[in-house]
Design a protein around this motif. Structure first.
Motif, short mmCIF file in Angstrom:
data_model
loop_
_atom_site.label_atom_id
_atom_site.label_comp_id
_atom_site.label_asym_id
_atom_site.label_seq_id
_atom_site.Cartn_x
_atom_site.Cartn_y
_atom_site.Cartn_z
N MET A 1 13.05 22.43 126.23
CA MET A 1 13.24 23.76 126.70
C MET A 1 12.05 24.53 125.95
N ALA A 2 11.32 25.58 126.58
CA ALA A 2 10.15 25.92 126.03
C ALA A 2 10.63 27.37 124.98
N LYS A 3 10.04 27.46 123.92
CA LYS A 3 10.15 28.80 123.21
C LYS A 3 9.58 29.81 123.91
N PHE A 4 10.06 31.05 123.42
CA PHE A 4 9.67 32.12 124.08
C PHE A 4 9.19 33.18 123.00
N LYS A 5 8.11 33.68 123.34
CA LYS A 5 7.44 34.33 122.38
C LYS A 5 8.25 35.92 122.10
N LEU A 6 8.67 36.26 120.93
CA LEU A 6 9.47 37.45 120.74
C LEU A 6 8.41 37.99 119.50
N ASP A 7 8.37 39.27 119.64
CA ASP A 7 7.51 39.95 118.46
C ASP A 7 8.66 40.57 117.55
N GLU A 8 7.94 41.22 116.63
CA GLU A 8 8.84 41.83 115.57
C GLU A 8 9.78 43.05 116.19
N VAL A 9 9.05 43.59 117.30
CA VAL A 9 10.09 44.79 117.91
C VAL A 9 11.05 44.21 118.44
N LYS B 62 18.32 27.38 122.70
CA LYS B 62 17.68 26.34 123.16
C LYS B 62 16.38 27.14 123.03
N LYS B 63 16.30 28.13 123.77
CA LYS B 63 14.97 28.83 124.02
C LYS B 63 14.53 29.26 122.80
N LEU B 64 15.34 29.43 121.84
CA LEU B 64 14.77 29.79 120.55
C LEU B 64 14.25 28.71 119.59
N GLY B 65 14.40 27.56 120.22
CA GLY B 65 13.87 26.34 119.41
C GLY B 65 15.01 25.59 118.88
N TYR B 66 16.34 26.14 118.97
CA TYR B 66 17.49 25.47 118.40
C TYR B 66 18.39 24.60 119.45
N SER B 67 18.05 23.34 119.50
CA SER B 67 18.62 22.81 120.62
C SER B 67 19.62 21.57 119.94
N PHE B 68 19.67 21.56 118.76
CA PHE B 68 20.52 20.59 118.21
C PHE B 68 21.95 21.28 117.61
N ILE B 69 22.99 20.48 117.97
CA ILE B 69 24.29 20.54 117.71
C ILE B 69 24.88 19.63 116.90
N ALA B 70 25.48 19.73 115.79
CA ALA B 70 26.44 18.73 114.96
C ALA B 70 27.49 18.96 114.47
N TYR B 71 28.38 18.18 114.48
CA TYR B 71 29.85 18.63 113.66
C TYR B 71 29.59 17.69 112.52
N ILE B 72 30.00 18.36 111.24
CA ILE B 72 29.88 17.55 109.98
C ILE B 72 31.37 17.54 109.43
N GLY B 73 32.06 16.63 109.29
CA GLY B 73 33.17 16.17 108.57
C GLY B 73 32.96 15.99 107.03
N VAL B 74 33.56 16.86 106.27
CA VAL B 74 33.19 16.84 104.81
C VAL B 74 34.68 15.98 104.04
N PHE B 75 34.21 15.19 103.21
CA PHE B 75 35.47 14.49 102.13
C PHE B 75 35.14 15.17 101.03
N LEU B 76 36.06 15.44 100.27
CA LEU B 76 35.83 15.95 98.85
C LEU B 76 36.36 14.97 97.84
N GLN B 77 35.90 15.27 96.68
CA GLN B 77 36.26 14.38 95.49
C GLN B 77 37.79 14.80 95.30
#
Lengths: 159, 159
Positions: A1-9, B62-77
């Motif tokens: 998926m392509a990024k979209f150009k967004l400016d500061e405004v 996705k269009k903003l370049g964030y297409s990765f999603i994950a769940y993280i299970g955390v074990f504490l000491q």
DNA sequence: GGTGAAACTTCTAATAA
DNA sequence: TTATTAGAAGTTTCACC
């Protein structure tokens, strides 16, 4: 998926809209020292580009009697059944998100229920879907949702 | 948390606002055969009662370049470290939700990242928090979000 | 691209029912 | 509680930078 150009405004406009979608465009215009017409055009463009997919109310589900949240990991008998089972899980209204995942589980979903009894019913419903081998439940004792604004700022600072 | 009494008109108003918060009150009024003033008063009441907590934009990450999603299970000491670790996890902007859970994990969170590399960085950051014993990652291959409207309808039909 | 003003629409609060 | 009303405010378009 392509990024979209967004400016500061654009960033600033999104920043003001993201946690109050009904803020008047004239207010945004005043703060950003631009005209209301410009705000209007910018928002329209972001909508057309699909950056803004929509707007939604944030409801207090606790006040509506839904205070129980759990995550359910689903193990399948066979991965070929993934699509089939996923569709059935999605059809349960109390399931708020469902994922196909790598790792321990084949499918992973989040449910919102009234209480323990109600959650049990939902989990049994998932257990009963053909192809489901077994499920594993994690009950949320405390949920903290991160501000969308913070992620957005982080994203914008990178672009 | 107490339930709040909503009547049929309130339901209808929420129903129209939930997937378009900027719909004019006059449109709502026309469809429900009431006055815009009434819509205004009802919405205000639901806001005051806290049923409507706010409104938000739905962005296409996705269009903003964030297409990765994950769940993280955390074990504490040690479970006594829960609060401390949770706070540190919450402070990472890429963490969108975090829960304290029963079951396998002590803490459970969802992250949104640019790609695998980026996710790795985030996971390492969580691993490095003092008190974290180990983590387990589930990568989302496909996400399907359920319409808020459907859950709302289900809730309303019960009330 | 942006502006400013005009025309139109909507909001909101007071009043009345 | 709800409807009406009317002035204030917001939206949207467009001719012109």
């Amino acid at each position: 998926m392509a990024k979209f150009k967004l400016d500061e405004v654009d960033h600033q406009i999104l920043d003001m809209l993201i946690d109050n979608t009904r803020i008047p465009f004239t207010d945004i215009a005043k703060k950003l020292l631009i005209s209301a017409g410009t705000v209007h055009v910018r928002v329209k463009k972001m909508e057309e580009a699909g950056i803004i997919k929509g707007s939604s109310l944030t409801l207090d589900y606790k006040k509506l009697g839904y205070s129980f949240i759990a995550y359910i990991g689903v193990f399948l008998q066979n991965t070929s059944q993934t699509k089939f089972v996923l569709e059935r899980i999605e059809s349960i209204p109390y399931v708020t998100v469902a994922h196909i995942t790598t790792g321990k589980f084949n499918i992973f979903c989040k449910i919102r229920a009234k209480n323990t009894m109600h959650a049990k019913e939902i989990i049994f419903k998932i257990d009963d879907i053909e192809g489901v081998y077994r499920t594993e439940t994690m009950i949320s004792l405390e949920e903290s949702i991160n501000d969308k604004k913070r992620l957005m700022h982080t994203i914008f600072n990178e672009l």
